[in-house]
Design a protein around this motif. Structure first.
Motif, PDB file in Angstrom:
ATOM      1  N   ARG A 192     -16.412  -5.371 -12.288  1.00 55.31           N
ATOM      2  CA  ARG A 192     -16.391  -4.565 -13.626  1.00 55.31           C
ATOM      3  C   ARG A 192     -14.852  -4.303 -13.572  1.00 55.31           C
ATOM      4  N   GLY A 193     -14.177  -5.191 -13.469  1.00 52.85           N
ATOM      5  CA  GLY A 193     -12.529  -5.082 -13.658  1.00 52.85           C
ATOM      6  C   GLY A 193     -11.764  -4.685 -12.346  1.00 52.85           C
ATOM      7  N   VAL A 194     -12.466  -4.270 -11.275  1.00 51.81           N
ATOM      8  CA  VAL A 194     -12.098  -3.575 -10.156  1.00 51.81           C
ATOM      9  C   VAL A 194     -11.925  -4.717  -8.881  1.00 51.81           C
ATOM     10  N   LEU A 195     -10.824  -5.256  -8.307  1.00 51.24           N
ATOM     11  CA  LEU A 195     -10.729  -6.211  -7.411  1.00 51.24           C
ATOM     12  C   LEU A 195     -11.507  -5.684  -6.031  1.00 51.24           C
ATOM     13  N   ALA A 196     -11.900  -6.622  -5.516  1.00 51.79           N
ATOM     14  CA  ALA A 196     -12.936  -6.395  -4.374  1.00 51.79           C
ATOM     15  C   ALA A 196     -12.445  -7.393  -3.269  1.00 51.79           C
ATOM     16  N   SER A 197     -11.703  -7.181  -1.704  1.00 50.82           N
ATOM     17  CA  SER A 197     -11.621  -8.114  -1.004  1.00 50.82           C
ATOM     18  C   SER A 197     -12.180  -8.286   0.056  1.00 50.82           C
ATOM     19  N   LYS A 244     -17.541  -6.581   4.703  1.00 51.96           N
ATOM     20  CA  LYS A 244     -17.146  -5.249   3.943  1.00 51.96           C
ATOM     21  C   LYS A 244     -16.080  -5.585   2.996  1.00 51.96           C
ATOM     22  N   TYR A 245     -16.050  -4.760   1.905  1.00 49.02           N
ATOM     23  CA  TYR A 245     -14.932  -4.911   0.963  1.00 49.02           C
ATOM     24  C   TYR A 245     -14.182  -3.654   0.917  1.00 49.02           C
ATOM     25  N   SER A 246     -12.825  -4.047   0.575  1.00 44.78           N
ATOM     26  CA  SER A 246     -11.965  -3.162   0.065  1.00 44.78           C
ATOM     27  C   SER A 246     -11.688  -3.267  -1.358  1.00 44.78           C
ATOM     28  N   SER A 247     -11.279  -2.068  -1.835  1.00 48.73           N
ATOM     29  CA  SER A 247     -11.130  -2.221  -3.501  1.00 48.73           C
ATOM     30  C   SER A 247      -9.663  -1.882  -3.732  1.00 48.73           C
ATOM     31  N   TRP A 248      -9.163  -2.374  -4.855  1.00 50.00           N
ATOM     32  CA  TRP A 248      -7.713  -2.132  -5.085  1.00 50.00           C
ATOM     33  C   TRP A 248      -7.695  -1.493  -6.570  1.00 50.00           C
ATOM     34  N   ILE A 249      -6.874  -0.435  -6.292  1.00 48.30           N
ATOM     35  CA  ILE A 249      -6.227   0.209  -7.710  1.00 48.30           C
ATOM     36  C   ILE A 249      -5.582  -0.668  -8.503  1.00 48.30           C
ATOM     37  N   ASP A 250      -6.036  -0.542  -9.707  1.00 45.94           N
ATOM     38  CA  ASP A 250      -5.040  -1.468 -10.854  1.00 45.94           C
ATOM     39  C   ASP A 250      -3.643  -1.088 -10.786  1.00 45.94           C
ATOM     40  N   ARG A 251      -2.631  -2.133 -10.824  1.00 46.26           N
ATOM     41  CA  ARG A 251      -1.265  -1.751 -10.824  1.00 46.26           C
ATOM     42  C   ARG A 251      -0.789  -0.481 -11.724  1.00 46.26           C
ATOM     43  N   SER A 252      -1.381  -0.415 -12.912  1.00 43.12           N
ATOM     44  CA  SER A 252      -0.872   0.689 -13.804  1.00 43.12           C
ATOM     45  C   SER A 252      -1.396   2.031 -13.030  1.00 43.12           C
ATOM     46  N   ARG A 253      -2.093   2.074 -12.004  1.00 44.46           N
ATOM     47  CA  ARG A 253      -2.276   3.352 -11.336  1.00 44.46           C
ATOM     48  C   ARG A 253      -1.648   3.718 -10.123  1.00 44.46           C
ATOM     49  N   ARG A 254      -1.331   2.527  -9.343  1.00 44.05           N
ATOM     50  CA  ARG A 254      -0.837   2.577  -8.070  1.00 44.05           C
ATOM     51  C   ARG A 254       0.348   3.666  -7.986  1.00 44.05           C
ATOM     52  N   ALA A 294     -10.206  12.207  -9.064  1.00 49.53           N
ATOM     53  CA  ALA A 294      -8.825  12.717  -9.479  1.00 49.53           C
ATOM     54  C   ALA A 294      -7.860  11.753  -9.989  1.00 49.53           C
ATOM     55  N   LEU A 295      -7.829  10.666  -9.629  1.00 48.71           N
ATOM     56  CA  LEU A 295      -7.051   9.225  -9.868  1.00 48.71           C
ATOM     57  C   LEU A 295      -7.419   8.712 -11.142  1.00 48.71           C
ATOM     58  N   GLY A 296      -8.532   9.106 -11.898  1.00 54.62           N
ATOM     59  CA  GLY A 296      -9.049   8.612 -13.088  1.00 54.62           C
ATOM     60  C   GLY A 296      -9.595   7.158 -12.639  1.00 54.62           C
ATOM     61  N   LEU A 297     -10.053   6.900 -11.556  1.00 55.38           N
ATOM     62  CA  LEU A 297     -10.685   5.687 -11.074  1.00 55.38           C
ATOM     63  C   LEU A 297     -12.090   5.599 -11.420  1.00 55.38           C
ATOM     64  N   PRO A 298     -12.499   4.255 -11.765  1.00 61.85           N
ATOM     65  CA  PRO A 298     -14.116   4.072 -12.175  1.00 61.85           C
ATOM     66  C   PRO A 298     -14.932   4.047 -11.159  1.00 61.85           C
ATOM     67  N   ALA A 299     -16.008   4.496 -11.127  1.00 62.71           N
ATOM     68  CA  ALA A 299     -17.002   4.774 -10.233  1.00 62.71           C
ATOM     69  C   ALA A 299     -17.449   3.226  -9.385  1.00 62.71           C
TER      70      ALA A 299
END
Length: 493
Positions: free
Chosen positions: A263-268, A142-152, A111-116
């Motif tokens: 693949r362009g998604v930040l993981a911490s 374990k890793y959390s992922s971050w939505i890119d700033r243009s969609r937050r 729904a948020l248009g985020l990549p798989a």
């Protein structure tokens, strides 16, 4: 009359309004602010007393986008045991389980248009992550992922805005109360900028006015007299530094600790103690993560301030200042960026000071609550008092886990020596406001049922972390969005 009235144009409200509009429903969205911060105190009630809780003042705002204008964009799906609770530690079980919520995580991503890639990072939906791990034992990485700033900022998220074109949006509308007729139709009383009162009617209404706003509106509504648990169980996660880090080999340490780009998604990375360890030592759920403290005038801090301004709408720092700071640290910045390109890491300059930070889940405390006292001048805006505290349970967990975790990290070859800090620092809230309209199987213990419908009503639902009976290990937003997507199904049914 509208099919659905959504009260609140923030993270949950915009998400639900877009989702219902996409289903062909007639939707009206009521947002208190025309600009960020407008009418905040009216959502809380007059003269709010917040005590030591910082987030109730600093961590939320109004205007389209709501708190997503401030949100860091971190996504962290819960595990099955987080819904089961830990009764022996005073952590309530949910009246639904992981299987009721987990299908909606992936739906939120779509729904948020985020990549798989987000699903791949979490390893939740059938993907195998290739991110670094630690040896199997008492801890996992374990890793959390971050939505890119243009969609937050959901007010600017293209996927959401595309579905809001047929939604009626009224800004500057502060909701006083919600009442229901015998037929189940909801009537929402609101006041505009001039103080004039009006009413909106809808077949279903969803409160998405944030943890504090949801509780205040229900308190004013007739149904509140049948909800003894309203305001109870206010929660947050708490955090403090527990160790400092002496880096011996920056390349090796960054390979283990730095956030990675997949693949362009930040993981911490988050270092998570296993349930067996927690139960064996009667500890609260917690996780540790790296904190890289950079000088406020440094290049990295300047770049972050520049990028954040685009999300929040705050004034951008002067470009000349940003360039000057970058030039002053050009050598290490170039080295950090070059390494980030080669190894797909977030840049971590060698001038940053690494620490280890512990985030802890609070137990459910019924004496930690939202209460209101009368306000004769403005009865619709009673005086709010927020009682919030930490206790010996959080301190005991930090004391017990710090020594074990430091020893564990020093047994690994991570290019650094980790040293315990003195236990003097106190815990602080980390802006994850939860509870107050908690979910339960009975109205004696909660405000909403497992479908997030307010007890005693046929058409009033509550969206957001205010329904959480317990806080999970960390980061409630992804789970709150999944519950909101689930509400969308219940309304459609």
């Amino acid at each position: 009359m509208f099919d659905v009235c959504v009260v609140g144009g923030g993270t949950m409200g915009l998400f639900l309004a877009a989702e219902q509009s996409a289903r062909g429903k007639s939707v009206i969205l009521l947002e208190a602010g025309r600009s960020p911060g407008e009418n905040k105190d009216q959502l809380l009630g007059s003269r709010p007393v917040r005590g030591s809780h910082r987030g109730s003042e600093q961590a939320w705002t109004t205007g389209l986008g709501g708190t997503s204008q401030l949100w860091g964009g971190q996504l962290w799906p819960w595990q099955d045991w987080e819904f089961a609770g830990l009764p022996q530690k005073g952590i309530s079980a949910w009246p639904l389980d992981f299987g009721d919520v987990s299908p909606y995580y992936e739906r939120v991503l779509r729904a948020l248009g985020l990549p798989a890639t987000h699903a791949q990072i979490h390893g939740r939906f059938g993907f195998a992550s290739k991110l670094p791990t630690v040896p199997v034992g008492d801890y996992s990485l374990k890793y959390s992922s971050w939505i890119d700033r243009s969609r937050r900022n959901f007010g600017k998220n293209a996927a959401i805005r595309a579905q809001l074109r047929n939604v009626t949006v009224r800004q500057g509308a502060v909701v006083n109360r919600i009442n229901e007729t015998g037929s189940g139709t909801a009537h929402i009383e609101l006041r505009d900028d001039s103080g004039a009162l009006s009413t909106v009617s809808a077949k279903k209404v969803v409160l998405a006015a944030g943890t504090l706003g949801n509780a205040r509106i229900l308190r004013n509504s007739e149904v509140s007299q049948d909800l003894p648990a309203l305001g109870r169980g206010f929660l947050d996660h708490v955090s403090k530094r527990i160790a400092r880090v002496d880096v011996l080999d920056w390349n090796k340490f960054r390979a283990f600790s730095a956030p990675k780009s997949v693949r362009g998604v930040l993981a911490s990375p988050r270092i998570v103690p296993g349930v067996t360890l927690l139960n064996a030592h009667q500890l609260l759920p917690c996780y540790a993560h790296w904190e890289f403290a950079s000088p406020s005038s440094g290049a990295v801090a300047s770049l972050r301030a520049l990028l954040r301004a685009g999300q929040t709408g705050e004034p951008r720092p002067p470009l000349s200042t940003t360039l000057a700071n970058m030039w002053g640290e050009s050598g290490e910045l170039i080295e950090a960026v070059a390494r980030s390109v080669r190894y797909r890491e977030r840049p971590v300059p060698t001038s940053s000071k690494p620490y280890l930070r512990l985030d802890v889940q609070q137990p459910t405390r019924h004496d930690v609550q939202l209460t209101w006292s009368g306000n004769n001048a403005e009865p619709d805006f009673p005086n709010l008092s927020l009682a919030w505290r930490t206790g010996r349970e959080e301190d005991a967990t930090a004391h017990a886990i710090t020594h074990r975790l430091v020893d564990f990290l020093n047994s690994l070859d991570i290019g650094a020596a980790v040293h315990e800090l003195p236990p003097g620092d106190t815990f602080e809230d980390i802006f994850h406001m939860m509870g107050g309209t908690r979910m339960s199987g009975t109205p004696a213990e909660g405000v909403v049922d497992p479908d997030c419908k307010v007890f005693g009503t046929a058409s009033v639902f509550v969206a957001g972390a205010s329904v959480f009976p317990s806080g999970g290990m960390a980061n409630p937003t992804f789970t709150a969005l999944a519950l909101t997507a689930r509400i969308g199904d219940k309304i459609a049914d």
